[in-house]
Write a protein that holds these residues in place. Structure first.
Motif, mmCIF file in Angstrom:
data_model
loop_
_atom_site.group_PDB
_atom_site.id
_atom_site.type_symbol
_atom_site.label_atom_id
_atom_site.label_comp_id
_atom_site.label_asym_id
_atom_site.label_seq_id
_atom_site.Cartn_x
_atom_site.Cartn_y
_atom_site.Cartn_z
ATOM 1 N N ALA A 187 48.561 48.054 32.884
ATOM 2 C CA ALA A 187 47.546 47.357 32.092
ATOM 3 C C ALA A 187 47.235 48.062 30.779
ATOM 4 O O ALA A 187 46.981 47.407 29.759
ATOM 5 C CB ALA A 187 46.271 47.199 32.913
ATOM 6 N N THR A 189 49.111 50.672 29.200
ATOM 7 C CA THR A 189 50.194 51.230 28.396
ATOM 8 C C THR A 189 51.332 50.216 28.282
ATOM 9 O O THR A 189 51.340 49.193 28.969
ATOM 10 C CB THR A 189 50.763 52.521 29.023
ATOM 11 N N LEU A 190 52.288 50.546 27.436
ATOM 12 C CA LEU A 190 53.491 49.732 27.285
ATOM 13 C C LEU A 190 54.698 50.419 27.926
ATOM 14 O O LEU A 190 55.846 50.062 27.649
ATOM 15 C CB LEU A 190 53.765 49.465 25.800
ATOM 16 N N SER A 221 55.806 42.971 36.358
ATOM 17 C CA SER A 221 55.831 42.266 35.073
ATOM 18 C C SER A 221 54.789 41.150 35.044
ATOM 19 O O SER A 221 54.140 40.925 34.011
ATOM 20 C CB SER A 221 57.229 41.711 34.801
ATOM 21 N N ARG A 224 51.365 42.769 34.549
ATOM 22 C CA ARG A 224 51.158 43.182 33.156
ATOM 23 C C ARG A 224 50.839 41.974 32.282
ATOM 24 O O ARG A 224 49.964 42.031 31.405
ATOM 25 C CB ARG A 224 52.399 43.912 32.650
ATOM 26 N N GLN A 225 51.544 40.863 32.504
ATOM 27 C CA GLN A 225 51.325 39.657 31.716
ATOM 28 C C GLN A 225 49.919 39.107 31.927
ATOM 29 O O GLN A 225 49.262 38.668 30.977
ATOM 30 C CB GLN A 225 52.361 38.601 32.093
ATOM 31 N N ASN A 227 47.269 40.811 32.945
ATOM 32 C CA ASN A 227 46.187 41.778 32.775
ATOM 33 C C ASN A 227 46.302 42.602 31.498
ATOM 34 O O ASN A 227 45.746 43.701 31.410
ATOM 35 C CB ASN A 227 46.151 42.721 33.988
ATOM 36 N N HIS A 228 46.955 42.067 30.494
ATOM 37 C CA HIS A 228 47.114 42.818 29.252
ATOM 38 C C HIS A 228 45.796 42.986 28.499
ATOM 39 O O HIS A 228 45.692 43.824 27.600
ATOM 40 C CB HIS A 228 48.144 42.130 28.342
ATOM 41 N N ASN A 323 41.049 36.373 26.434
ATOM 42 C CA ASN A 323 42.502 36.510 26.315
ATOM 43 C C ASN A 323 43.236 36.211 27.613
ATOM 44 O O ASN A 323 44.423 36.367 27.692
ATOM 45 C CB ASN A 323 42.861 37.924 25.818
#
Length: 323
Positions: A187, A189-190, A221, A224-225, A227-228, A323
């Motif tokens: 969440a 970091t990249l 993945s 992450r999508q 919970n960005h 968002n």
């Protein structure tokens, strides 16, 4: 026991004084008087060379002999025990306990109060050592044998302690802590997913993905999508202070107060309690706010309505709803 200019006279006080010490960073010198074990001396040994330990051993021998002049030739300070030797001593203790029986223990509920190990009992100290080792090394591969050795226990005994007192098996507890850390990394970091997997001690990304999806119902993945927009995460791993009769809110409140983290709450007409601010981040109506997860899942009830029993890790997450 003498420690930090204080004297501890009974076993419970001694165990409490040593409860937070990591014995792997100490040199433990046995001391004999004549042919009998007289005591031990523990010295900090982190980043200390073997030469310096030898000098310390000679110095301590001279100090003892000067302090007890009538027994000048009888005191001997032996080489520091290795971690393996300390572990062997603890194994013998498991089979031949020499301590006095705990007056609060019963055959059906040894050394427990309401299902919890009595503070500073052998079980309490052993679990605390094991959990401390897990959290220090959570970014490595952790096996039951590794943790048992660090806690000076047999693997089977450690496994029983986890089931009895934490109500979860060893592997589930470790995986819950790893997945919670993975959620933070995904969440906030990249970092590529394969690197996150490696950083958490998983030898294969496919296995990490399998465990992650089993815990969260999302692939890394997908998580992450979705919970960005997360901006901050507070992770609360289970410890021995958790009360199984307490709610998630009770556990959170105790954790925040112990760590001096400021927070505010609100309650609706039905008695549901919500955290509206943690630290310097506060809810903003319909745009930002705090939500919580338990073992990777987000309950639909408020935090004061969910019981902490059988849970391994709580996370409070500040995110942007827009968002």
């Amino acid at each position: 026991m003498l420690k930090d200019d204080a004297v501890f006279l009974n076993s419970l006080a001694i165990k409490q004084a040593l409860a937070d010490e990591d014995l792997t960073h100490f040199a433990i010198f046995p001391v004999t008087l004549g042919t009998q074990l007289w005591g031990t001396i523990m010295c900090t040994a982190k980043n200390v060379s073997s030469k310096r330990l030898s000098l310390a051993q000679d110095y301590l021998t001279n100090v003892l002999r000067e302090s007890f002049a009538s027994n000048t030739d009888s005191f001997t300070i032996w080489d520091a025990l290795t971690a393996h030797q300390v572990k062997q001593i603890n194994y013998f203790h498991n089979f031949f306990p020499l301590s006095e029986p705990n007056p609060l223990a019963t055959p059906s509920n040894p050394a427990t109060i309401n299902g919890h190990p009595i503070a500073n009992s052998d079980a309490y100290h052993s679990i605390k050592l094991a959990m401390a080792y897990i959290h220090r090394n959570i970014q490595q591969s952790l096996s039951l044998n590794d943790v048992a050795e660090a806690a000076y226990l047999s693997p089977s005994y450690l496994s029983r302690l986890f089931k009895k007192y934490l109500h979860v098996n060893f592997v589930e507890y470790v995986n819950n802590q790893k997945i919670a850390l993975a959620q933070e990394k995904l969440a906030l970091t990249l970092t590529p997913i394969n690197q996150v997997s490696a950083q958490l001690g998983f030898s294969q990304t496919s296995y990490f993905t399998k465990i992650f999806k089993r815990k969260t119902h999302l692939t890394p993945s997908e998580f992450r999508q979705h919970n960005h927009a997360i901006q901050k995460v507070y992770t609360i791993p289970r410890d021995l202070d958790w009360d199984d009769s307490a709610s998630i809110y009770d556990v959170t409140k105790n954790y925040f107060e112990r760590h001096e983290i400021n927070y505010q709450t609100d309650a609706d007409d039905d008695g549901a309690t919500y955290l509206t601010r943690i630290g310097n981040l506060a809810d903003k109506e319909d745009s930002q706010g705090w939500v919580y997860t338990v073992d990777g899942q987000q309950p639909v009830q408020s935090a004061n309505e969910v019981n902490a029993q059988n849970k391994s890790v709580i996370q409070w997450v500040y995110m942007n709803y827009a968002n």
